[in-house]
Design a protein around this motif. Structure first.
Motif, PDB file in Angstrom:
ATOM      1  N   PRO A   1       0.820  -1.210   0.000  1.00 43.64           N
ATOM      2  CA  PRO A   1       0.000   0.000   0.000  1.00 43.64           C
ATOM      3  C   PRO A   1       0.853   1.260   0.000  1.00 43.64           C
ATOM      4  O   PRO A   1       2.011   1.229   0.435  1.00 43.64           O
ATOM      5  N   SER A   2       0.266   2.340  -0.450  1.00 46.97           N
ATOM      6  CA  SER A   2       1.038   3.586  -0.568  1.00 46.97           C
ATOM      7  C   SER A   2       0.890   4.462   0.683  1.00 46.97           C
ATOM      8  O   SER A   2       1.422   5.558   0.734  1.00 46.97           O
ATOM      9  N   GLY A   3       0.149   3.974   1.712  1.00 48.12           N
ATOM     10  CA  GLY A   3      -0.119   4.809   2.888  1.00 48.12           C
ATOM     11  C   GLY A   3       1.117   5.358   3.574  1.00 48.12           C
ATOM     12  O   GLY A   3       1.369   6.555   3.595  1.00 48.12           O
ATOM     13  N   ALA A   4       1.937   4.460   4.149  1.00 49.93           N
ATOM     14  CA  ALA A   4       3.122   4.917   4.897  1.00 49.93           C
ATOM     15  C   ALA A   4       4.197   3.850   4.826  1.00 49.93           C
ATOM     16  O   ALA A   4       3.897   2.659   4.830  1.00 49.93           O
TER      17      ALA A   4
ATOM     18  N   THR B   1      -2.595   5.452   8.156  1.00 49.34           N
ATOM     19  CA  THR B   1      -1.882   6.734   8.240  1.00 49.34           C
ATOM     20  C   THR B   1      -2.400   7.486   9.475  1.00 49.34           C
ATOM     21  O   THR B   1      -3.432   7.122  10.053  1.00 49.34           O
TER      22      THR B   1
ATOM     23  N   HIS C   1       5.589  -1.428   5.180  1.00 54.76           N
ATOM     24  CA  HIS C   1       4.588  -0.607   4.483  1.00 54.76           C
ATOM     25  C   HIS C   1       3.243  -0.788   5.198  1.00 54.76           C
ATOM     26  O   HIS C   1       2.894  -1.904   5.577  1.00 54.76           O
TER      27      HIS C   1
ATOM     28  N   HIS D   1      -1.075   0.577   5.193  1.00 52.35           N
ATOM     29  CA  HIS D   1      -2.184   1.395   4.690  1.00 52.35           C
ATOM     30  C   HIS D   1      -2.545   2.473   5.718  1.00 52.35           C
ATOM     31  O   HIS D   1      -2.928   3.587   5.365  1.00 52.35           O
TER      32      HIS D   1
ATOM     33  N   GLU E   1     -10.041  -1.908   0.654  1.00 54.51           N
ATOM     34  CA  GLU E   1      -8.593  -1.814   0.417  1.00 54.51           C
ATOM     35  C   GLU E   1      -7.927  -3.169   0.191  1.00 54.51           C
ATOM     36  O   GLU E   1      -6.955  -3.257  -0.562  1.00 54.51           O
TER      37      GLU E   1
ATOM     38  N   ILE F   1      -5.984   8.596   8.973  1.00 57.43           N
ATOM     39  CA  ILE F   1      -7.015   7.576   9.260  1.00 57.43           C
ATOM     40  C   ILE F   1      -7.235   7.491  10.774  1.00 57.43           C
ATOM     41  O   ILE F   1      -8.374   7.439  11.253  1.00 57.43           O
TER      42      ILE F   1
END
Ligand SMILES: CC(C)(COP(=O)(O)OP(=O)(O)OC[C@H]1O[C@@H](n2cnc3c(N)ncnc32)[C@H](O)[C@@H]1OP(=O)(O)O)[C@@H](O)C(=O)NCCC(=O)NCCSC(=O)CC(=O)O
Length: 403
Positions: A31-34, A78, A74, A76, A106, A81
């Motif tokens: 995921p690109s979250g963190a 953040t 990684h 999702h 997701e 959220i």
């Protein structure tokens, strides 16, 4: 054999795939979250969970993080959220519905990113997929993530879907084992295996008992296309799935577990897990290679020197890899693909084994390019993954010579 029986036998064999199932393509996604470096995780975790006052636990988490063999993970999840869902910080507050609302979208989306890469590598249209095996520990709704993934990818309405839930870290290997059985028993089948794990369903503040889980788990998805012969001209087998076995270690039900609660999913990881796996793993491997000898009709195929193999081991944790390495007296570097995945992503539960297979084939290509003619690369290998039960999935793999 009577003629009718012979005809039935012939028509049955026409229904089966030829040879062992093979891995035809692999894709992974995160995921690109963190992306959180492991050496910053404890500070960040105690800050966002508003637990700075629990200094003893924070120091303990720092000690644990240093020993995980992980460099980054990684997620999702953040801070945005968390601001929108303060209830995620307190396991006593009801939060399962809100968590499921997020992961229901997701988890299949992340799986779709991995699957799109696998399908692109495979080179055939997504509509040629006949079966989908989806695994996740976040599957708490029906219809579930498997149906969403099928529609995101534009699979046929006739695709046969199966979802495996709460198998934990052996889910990916179990899905591959099932895909092997499906591909070998249904001529022409092309099975998409997708594993997608997002830790948001388990996230919570520190309570002392769950620090290891917080330090270990990360988010990721892996996808694999599996098929048996006859292969299409453009299909290229990466690994033959020669034989697969599953073993449960008796009396270890309480050592590893997951529990769905109103406040999210809780993990339980007993401190004895590496030792319990160390006691059982060689036995599982001997059984698996005995069945592979039967599968290929070669008595000698069961006689293996562990250091002659390549290895795809689920990196459940650094001490688990250390223990397996010690018990099997593996040379340094034999578990390099597993250690690399653990270092770069942490333990992504069921999805992790797909990352390990991907890393193995990447390393293999580099070794092929660099090797001199006298140096033979390992042709046979072993895949191992474990989870609640304690269950151990073992698969004997072979890399076809052309690869
Ligand atoms: C936590 C670790 C990084 C610690 O590394 P070491 O064991 O080498 O270091 P250590 O002995 O100094 O331990 C550091 C601190 O962690 C504590 N500690 C270690 N293991 C623990 C556990 N399972 N539960 C609670 N605490 C634990 C020790 O008591 C110690 O506390 P103190 O410092 O206070 O003395 C490692 O043990 C680890 O990765 N364990 C996880 C292994 C595991 O169970 N993996 C399965 C994941 S689940 C999976 O893959 C399948 C699935 O769930 O489906």
């Amino acid at each position: 054999m009577t003629r009718a029986k012979a005809r039935m036998h012939e028509s049955r064999s026409m229904e089966h795939g030829e040879g062992p199932a093979t891995v035809l393509a692999i894709g992974t996604a995160n995921p690109s979250g963190a992306i959180v470096p492991q050496d910053e995780f404890a500070d960040q975790f105690f800050r966002v969970t508003k637990s700075e006052h629990l200094t003893y636990l924070k120091e303990k988490l720092k000690r644990i993080c240093q020993k995980t063999g992980i460099e980054k993970r990684h997620f999702h999840m953040t801070e945005d959220i968390l601001r929108a869902h303060p209830e995620f910080l307190d396991r006593e507050l009801p939060s399962l519905d809100a968590r499921i609302d997020i992961v229901a979208t997701e988890v299949p989306k992340l799986a779709a990113s991995a699957a799109a890469k696998a399908i692109a590598e495979w080179g055939r249209p997504a509509t040629d997929i006949t079966h989908l095996v989806f695994c996740t520990y976040s599957g708490c709704r029906a219809p579930s993530a498997d149906l969403q993934l099928a529609s995101l990818l534009g699979l046929r309405h006739s695709v046969c879907r199966t979802i495996l839930s709460l198998h934990g870290c052996y889910g990916g290997a179990r899905a591959l084992h099932l895909a092997k059985d499906l591909a070998e028993n249904n001529r022409g089948a092309r099975v998409l295996v997708a594993c997608s794990e997002i830790t948001l369903v388990c996230f919570g503040g520190p309570d002392g008992g769950n620090l290891v889980g917080h330090a270990l788990f990360g988010d990721g998805a892996g996808a694999v296309i599996v098929g048996a012969g006859p292969l299409d001209a453009g299909e290229r087998p990466l690994f033959e799935m020669v034989s697969a076995t599953q073993t449960t270690i008796p009396g270890t039900e309480h050592a590893l577990g997951m529990q769905v609660t109103g406040g999210g999913i809780d993990f339980h990881l007993a401190i004895q897990v590496p030792m319990l796996l160390g006691h059982s793993v060689e036995h599982c491997l001997l059984d698996a290679f005995a069945s592979s000898a039967a599968a290929v009709g070669d008595d000698d195929a069961g006689d293996v020197a562990w250091n002659d193999l390549f290895w795809a081991v689920h990196p459940g944790g650094r001490p688990i890899l250390d223990k397996i390495e010690a018990v099997l007296k593996l040379e340094p570097g034999k578990l390099a693909a597993s250690r690399h995945v653990l270092r770069e992503y942490g333990n992504m539960s069921g999805a992790t084994i797909v990352f390990v297979l991907d890393e193995l084939r990447r390393r293999r290509r580099e070794e092929e390019a660099d090797r001199d003619d006298d140096h033979q690369l390992a042709e046979w290998g072993a895949m191992l993954a474990f989870g609640p039960g304690i269950t151990i999935e073992t698969m004997v793999l072979r890399i076809p010579r052309a690869n």
